[in-house]
Design a protein around this motif. Structure first.
Motif, PDB file in Angstrom:
ATOM      1  N   LEU A   1       0.925  -1.257   0.027  1.00 43.95           N
ATOM      2  CA  LEU A   1       0.064  -0.098  -0.032  1.00 43.95           C
ATOM      3  C   LEU A   1       0.897   1.101  -0.072  1.00 43.95           C
ATOM      4  N   GLY A   2       2.356   1.146   0.044  1.00 42.58           N
ATOM      5  CA  GLY A   2       3.014   2.281  -0.120  1.00 42.58           C
ATOM      6  C   GLY A   2       2.995   2.832   1.519  1.00 42.58           C
ATOM      7  N   LEU A   3       2.973   2.312   2.463  1.00 43.51           N
ATOM      8  CA  LEU A   3       2.898   2.889   3.629  1.00 43.51           C
ATOM      9  C   LEU A   3       4.218   2.078   4.664  1.00 43.51           C
ATOM     10  N   ALA A   4       4.540   2.936   5.427  1.00 41.19           N
ATOM     11  CA  ALA A   4       5.998   2.877   6.260  1.00 41.19           C
ATOM     12  C   ALA A   4       6.015   1.179   7.053  1.00 41.19           C
ATOM     13  N   GLY A   5       6.786   0.583   7.039  1.00 39.19           N
ATOM     14  CA  GLY A   5       6.780  -0.545   7.973  1.00 39.19           C
ATOM     15  C   GLY A   5       6.660  -0.274   9.507  1.00 39.19           C
ATOM     16  N   ALA A   6       7.069   0.702  10.014  1.00 39.19           N
ATOM     17  CA  ALA A   6       7.060   1.345  11.066  1.00 39.19           C
ATOM     18  C   ALA A   6       5.525   1.514  11.753  1.00 39.19           C
ATOM     19  N   LEU A   7       4.661   1.494  10.757  1.00 40.10           N
ATOM     20  CA  LEU A   7       3.234   1.457  11.252  1.00 40.10           C
ATOM     21  C   LEU A   7       2.603   0.203  11.889  1.00 40.10           C
ATOM     22  N   ALA A   8       3.652  -0.836  11.715  1.00 42.99           N
ATOM     23  CA  ALA A   8       3.057  -2.129  12.197  1.00 42.99           C
ATOM     24  C   ALA A   8       3.084  -2.244  13.600  1.00 42.99           C
ATOM     25  N   ASP A   9       4.056  -1.445  14.331  1.00 47.37           N
ATOM     26  CA  ASP A   9       3.920  -1.654  15.830  1.00 47.37           C
ATOM     27  C   ASP A   9       2.476  -0.996  16.329  1.00 47.37           C
TER      28      ASP A   9
ATOM     29  N   ALA B   1      -0.576  -3.059  17.992  1.00 47.30           N
ATOM     30  CA  ALA B   1      -0.955  -2.793  19.209  1.00 47.30           C
ATOM     31  C   ALA B   1      -2.493  -2.565  19.443  1.00 47.30           C
ATOM     32  N   TYR B   2      -3.007  -1.995  18.466  1.00 47.35           N
ATOM     33  CA  TYR B   2      -4.690  -1.929  18.354  1.00 47.35           C
ATOM     34  C   TYR B   2      -5.064  -3.366  17.980  1.00 47.35           C
ATOM     35  N   LEU B   3      -4.542  -4.022  17.095  1.00 48.38           N
ATOM     36  CA  LEU B   3      -5.232  -5.462  16.959  1.00 48.38           C
ATOM     37  C   LEU B   3      -5.457  -5.932  18.135  1.00 48.38           C
TER      38      LEU B   3
END
Length: 214
Positions: free
Chosen positions: A20-28, A32-34
């Motif tokens: 999706l062209g988004l940064a991997g840093a968003l995974a954390d 946490a939300y999940l």
């Protein structure tokens, strides 16, 4: 799923974010939300989807697939937000976007407030209200919803929230031709975009509705 993210879950999410062209840093923060959603779902029945791996594609990536269309907005109201979808993933991915989660169910609203607090999302607020009763006329650049209702019903509930020139961003499966044909007078489809959701083999469309000129 416990509070330590499953490496498979993280890998799937990171692949989807990259697609999706988004940064991997968003995974954390997304994981946490999940984890919070999975934990609360045992008691509060926030979503019928119980499998965390299915949540990655059906909840997180499905919500994030529309991120290019909200990046230029100042604010957004997520109507009937439920478990915070798409509002929470979009607030995480686009921190400059002010997101209001509109949810009338008290248990769901409590979860949303806890999620905003736990995740430290200063750009997120919760309005415990039905959309049509929310007293914020002309306050938003856009309203959105994920398969909550027909286009006409969404406008009936939330059109008063839109500023002049504001748009409805309706997340749908197949392009809803019958709903488009039934738009109330004064409204028109501005654009309709097929959306590719990583890991999901199903049709998705973003239908953008605005006031007709004149």
């Amino acid at each position: 799923m416990n509070d330590v993210p499953d490496p498979v879950l993280r890998a799937e999410l990171e692949r989807g974010l990259a697609a999706l062209g988004l940064a991997g840093a968003l995974a954390d923060p997304l994981l946490a939300y999940l984890a919070l959603l999975h934990r609360w779902n045992r008691t509060y029945n926030l979503t019928a989807i119980r499998d965390p791996r299915a949540m990655v594609s059906l909840h997180l990536l499905d919500s994030l697939a529309v991120h290019p269309f909200v990046r230029e907005l100042g604010n957004l109201a997520d109507l009937g937000s439920g478990a915070g979808l798409p509002g929470i993933p979009l607030a995480i991915a686009v921190p400059a976007l002010q997101v209001t989660l509109v949810e009338s169910n008290g248990k769901k609203a409590r979860f949303l407030r806890e999620a905003a607090r736990t995740l430290g999302l200063g750009n997120l607020r919760v309005a415990e209200s039905r959309a049509e009763a929310l007293d914020a006329p002309g306050a938003f650049d856009a309203i959105t919803a994920r398969a909550m209702a027909t286009l006409a019903d969404l406008l009936a509930a939330g059109a008063h929230l839109l500023r002049p020139g504001g748009r409805l961003l309706a997340m749908k499966g197949a392009r809803p031709e019958a709903e488009i044909a039934a738009l109330p007078a004064g409204w028109q489809v501005v654009a309709s975009h097929p959306i590719a959701v990583p890991g999901l083999d199903a049709e998705r469309h973003l239908v953008i509705v605005g006031r007709a000129p004149g």
